[in-house]
Write a protein that holds these residues in place. Sequence first.
Motif, PDB file in Angstrom:
ATOM      1  N   ASP A  97     -60.571  24.878  80.602  1.00  0.00           N
ATOM      2  CA  ASP A  97     -61.603  24.426  79.399  1.00  0.00           C
ATOM      3  C   ASP A  97     -62.945  25.197  79.610  1.00  0.00           C
ATOM      4  O   ASP A  97     -63.988  24.631  79.370  1.00  0.00           O
ATOM      5  N   GLN A  98     -62.749  26.418  79.704  1.00  0.00           N
ATOM      6  CA  GLN A  98     -64.122  27.381  79.505  1.00  0.00           C
ATOM      7  C   GLN A  98     -64.045  28.623  78.885  1.00  0.00           C
ATOM      8  O   GLN A  98     -62.931  28.813  78.553  1.00  0.00           O
ATOM      9  N   SER A  99     -65.348  29.095  78.365  1.00  0.00           N
ATOM     10  CA  SER A  99     -65.169  30.148  77.496  1.00  0.00           C
ATOM     11  C   SER A  99     -64.893  31.343  78.284  1.00  0.00           C
ATOM     12  O   SER A  99     -65.352  31.351  79.355  1.00  0.00           O
ATOM     13  N   PRO A 100     -64.106  32.383  78.113  1.00  0.00           N
ATOM     14  CA  PRO A 100     -64.052  33.518  78.861  1.00  0.00           C
ATOM     15  C   PRO A 100     -65.031  34.198  79.592  1.00  0.00           C
ATOM     16  O   PRO A 100     -65.240  34.812  80.383  1.00  0.00           O
ATOM     17  N   GLN A 101     -66.257  34.194  78.451  1.00  0.00           N
ATOM     18  CA  GLN A 101     -67.647  34.671  78.833  1.00  0.00           C
ATOM     19  C   GLN A 101     -68.287  34.023  80.069  1.00  0.00           C
ATOM     20  O   GLN A 101     -69.004  34.660  80.581  1.00  0.00           O
ATOM     21  N   ARG A 102     -67.830  32.729  80.428  1.00  0.00           N
ATOM     22  CA  ARG A 102     -68.494  32.230  81.634  1.00  0.00           C
ATOM     23  C   ARG A 102     -67.418  32.177  82.929  1.00  0.00           C
ATOM     24  O   ARG A 102     -67.517  31.417  83.796  1.00  0.00           O
ATOM     25  N   CYS A 103     -66.354  33.198  82.616  1.00  0.00           N
ATOM     26  CA  CYS A 103     -65.333  33.079  83.840  1.00  0.00           C
ATOM     27  C   CYS A 103     -65.630  34.571  84.276  1.00  0.00           C
ATOM     28  O   CYS A 103     -65.805  35.624  83.725  1.00  0.00           O
ATOM     29  N   VAL A 104     -65.339  34.747  85.607  1.00  0.00           N
ATOM     30  CA  VAL A 104     -65.304  35.763  86.499  1.00  0.00           C
ATOM     31  C   VAL A 104     -63.725  35.996  86.670  1.00  0.00           C
ATOM     32  O   VAL A 104     -63.081  35.410  87.096  1.00  0.00           O
ATOM     33  N   ALA A 105     -63.186  37.272  86.447  1.00  0.00           N
ATOM     34  CA  ALA A 105     -61.975  37.792  86.424  1.00  0.00           C
ATOM     35  C   ALA A 105     -61.876  38.643  87.524  1.00  0.00           C
ATOM     36  O   ALA A 105     -62.642  39.563  87.626  1.00  0.00           O
ATOM     37  N   LEU A 106     -60.824  38.511  88.412  1.00  0.00           N
ATOM     38  CA  LEU A 106     -60.695  39.415  89.562  1.00  0.00           C
ATOM     39  C   LEU A 106     -59.221  40.502  89.334  1.00  0.00           C
ATOM     40  O   LEU A 106     -58.212  39.618  89.087  1.00  0.00           O
ATOM     41  N   GLU A 107     -59.340  41.691  89.356  1.00  0.00           N
ATOM     42  CA  GLU A 107     -58.455  42.459  88.986  1.00  0.00           C
ATOM     43  C   GLU A 107     -58.385  43.908  89.975  1.00  0.00           C
ATOM     44  O   GLU A 107     -59.294  44.256  90.453  1.00  0.00           O
ATOM     45  N   ASP A 108     -57.057  44.371  89.842  1.00  0.00           N
ATOM     46  CA  ASP A 108     -56.969  45.362  90.868  1.00  0.00           C
ATOM     47  C   ASP A 108     -56.193  46.742  90.131  1.00  0.00           C
ATOM     48  O   ASP A 108     -56.290  47.669  90.792  1.00  0.00           O
ATOM     49  N   THR A 109     -56.203  46.549  88.778  1.00  0.00           N
ATOM     50  CA  THR A 109     -55.564  47.707  88.286  1.00  0.00           C
ATOM     51  C   THR A 109     -56.472  47.808  86.794  1.00  0.00           C
ATOM     52  O   THR A 109     -57.177  47.115  86.371  1.00  0.00           O
ATOM     53  N   VAL A 110     -56.290  49.328  86.151  1.00  0.00           N
ATOM     54  CA  VAL A 110     -56.925  49.510  85.088  1.00  0.00           C
ATOM     55  C   VAL A 110     -56.547  48.664  84.101  1.00  0.00           C
ATOM     56  O   VAL A 110     -57.339  48.119  83.311  1.00  0.00           O
ATOM     57  N   THR A 111     -55.245  48.313  83.619  1.00  0.00           N
ATOM     58  CA  THR A 111     -54.727  47.730  82.695  1.00  0.00           C
ATOM     59  C   THR A 111     -55.331  46.331  82.829  1.00  0.00           C
ATOM     60  O   THR A 111     -55.664  45.687  81.797  1.00  0.00           O
ATOM     61  N   GLY A 112     -55.319  45.871  83.905  1.00  0.00           N
ATOM     62  CA  GLY A 112     -55.916  44.549  84.201  1.00  0.00           C
ATOM     63  C   GLY A 112     -57.241  44.329  83.729  1.00  0.00           C
ATOM     64  O   GLY A 112     -57.560  43.228  83.125  1.00  0.00           O
ATOM     65  N   VAL A 113     -58.235  45.331  84.159  1.00  0.00           N
ATOM     66  CA  VAL A 113     -59.479  45.025  83.948  1.00  0.00           C
ATOM     67  C   VAL A 113     -59.597  45.131  82.441  1.00  0.00           C
ATOM     68  O   VAL A 113     -60.566  44.571  81.886  1.00  0.00           O
ATOM     69  N   GLN A 114     -58.934  46.114  81.773  1.00  0.00           N
ATOM     70  CA  GLN A 114     -58.852  46.432  80.149  1.00  0.00           C
ATOM     71  C   GLN A 114     -58.664  44.970  79.612  1.00  0.00           C
ATOM     72  O   GLN A 114     -59.393  44.217  78.762  1.00  0.00           O
ATOM     73  N   ALA A 115     -57.519  43.980  80.184  1.00  0.00           N
ATOM     74  CA  ALA A 115     -57.422  42.859  79.511  1.00  0.00           C
ATOM     75  C   ALA A 115     -58.506  41.807  79.734  1.00  0.00           C
ATOM     76  O   ALA A 115     -58.849  41.133  78.677  1.00  0.00           O
ATOM     77  N   ALA A 116     -58.954  41.700  80.966  1.00  0.00           N
ATOM     78  CA  ALA A 116     -59.979  40.894  81.359  1.00  0.00           C
ATOM     79  C   ALA A 116     -61.312  41.008  80.275  1.00  0.00           C
ATOM     80  O   ALA A 116     -61.895  40.114  79.880  1.00  0.00           O
ATOM     81  N   LYS A 117     -61.577  42.329  80.245  1.00  0.00           N
ATOM     82  CA  LYS A 117     -62.789  42.607  79.270  1.00  0.00           C
ATOM     83  C   LYS A 117     -62.644  42.475  78.012  1.00  0.00           C
ATOM     84  O   LYS A 117     -63.420  42.108  77.243  1.00  0.00           O
ATOM     85  N   ALA A 118     -61.380  42.697  77.480  1.00  0.00           N
ATOM     86  CA  ALA A 118     -60.979  42.395  76.172  1.00  0.00           C
ATOM     87  C   ALA A 118     -61.152  40.860  75.896  1.00  0.00           C
ATOM     88  O   ALA A 118     -61.513  40.565  74.600  1.00  0.00           O
ATOM     89  N   ALA A 119     -60.724  40.247  76.950  1.00  0.00           N
ATOM     90  CA  ALA A 119     -60.992  38.666  76.743  1.00  0.00           C
ATOM     91  C   ALA A 119     -62.439  38.366  76.674  1.00  0.00           C
ATOM     92  O   ALA A 119     -62.872  37.046  76.280  1.00  0.00           O
ATOM     93  N   GLY A 120     -63.261  38.932  77.293  1.00  0.00           N
ATOM     94  CA  GLY A 120     -64.944  38.737  77.627  1.00  0.00           C
ATOM     95  C   GLY A 120     -65.349  38.254  78.693  1.00  0.00           C
ATOM     96  O   GLY A 120     -66.251  37.803  78.962  1.00  0.00           O
TER      97      GLY A 120
END
Length: 225
Positions: A164-187
Motif C-alpha cells: 500500500d505504498q507508491s513506488p516513488q516512496r519505496c527502495v528497490a534492491l536489485e543485482d542485475t541490469v534488467t532488475g534495475v531497469q524494472a525498478a526504475k521504470a516503476a519509479g
Amino acid sequence: MQAGLIRGFLFDLHGVIADSWQYHLASWQAIAVELKIPWTTKLTQMLPGMSRRDSLITILASVNRQAEFDEDQLLAVTDHENELYRQFVAQMTPANRLPGITAFLDELQVANYPLALASASTNAPAEIERLGLRPVFTKIVAAADLSASKPAPDVYLAAAKLIDQSPQRCVALEDTVTGVQAAKAAGCLTIGINVKQLPGADGMLSTTADLSLAAVQRVLGLPTV
C-alpha cells in the motif's frame, strides 16, 4: 526525497536475498548439454534477471537455433528447466541467505518498514519458505499474474501495491541490469548490489554484506535520521 519519506523496501530474490542463481545456472547448463549447445561465459553474464522463456531463447540464439522450436516445444523445455531448478530449491536452507541479509531484514523490521518480495519467479514462495523467511516476507508478488517480466515494471508496481505504498516512496534492491531497469521504470529509488556498476541505479553497494539503513541513506544521498 528525504529519508523520512521512504515508506517501504522491495526485494529481488536471486542475488539479493539468496545465493540461488547458482541453481538456475546449473539447471540451464544441464539443458544446454541436453540440447548439445556449448555453454559460454557470455551466457552466464546475460541470463541473470531474464524470464525463463527469454533465457531459453537466448541460449538457442547463441547457436542460431531459435527458429527450430515452436511455442509448445519452448514451453516443454522451460518446464523441464523449472523441474530441474525445483530439485535444487528443495535443498535450500537458511544457510543460502546472502551475507548481511538477515541483519538488514532485522533492522528494517525493528524500524517498522513494510517489505515485499518483488520476484518474477513462480518458485519464490517455496524458496522463501526454505530460507526460513516466510514470517518476514508475508507479501510476495504472485509471479504467475504478471503480464510482463523484467525489465518491465510490472513486478515492482505489484510489490508496491502489496504494501500500500507508491513506488516513488519505496527502495528497490536489485543485482542485475534488467532488475534495475524494472525498478526504475516503476519509479522506485533503486540500489544496485553488484561489484560492477548497474546503469540507472540511484546508488550502488558492492555486496549485501554492506547493507544497512545507514548505508541505504548514504548511497542514495539522503540525510540520516
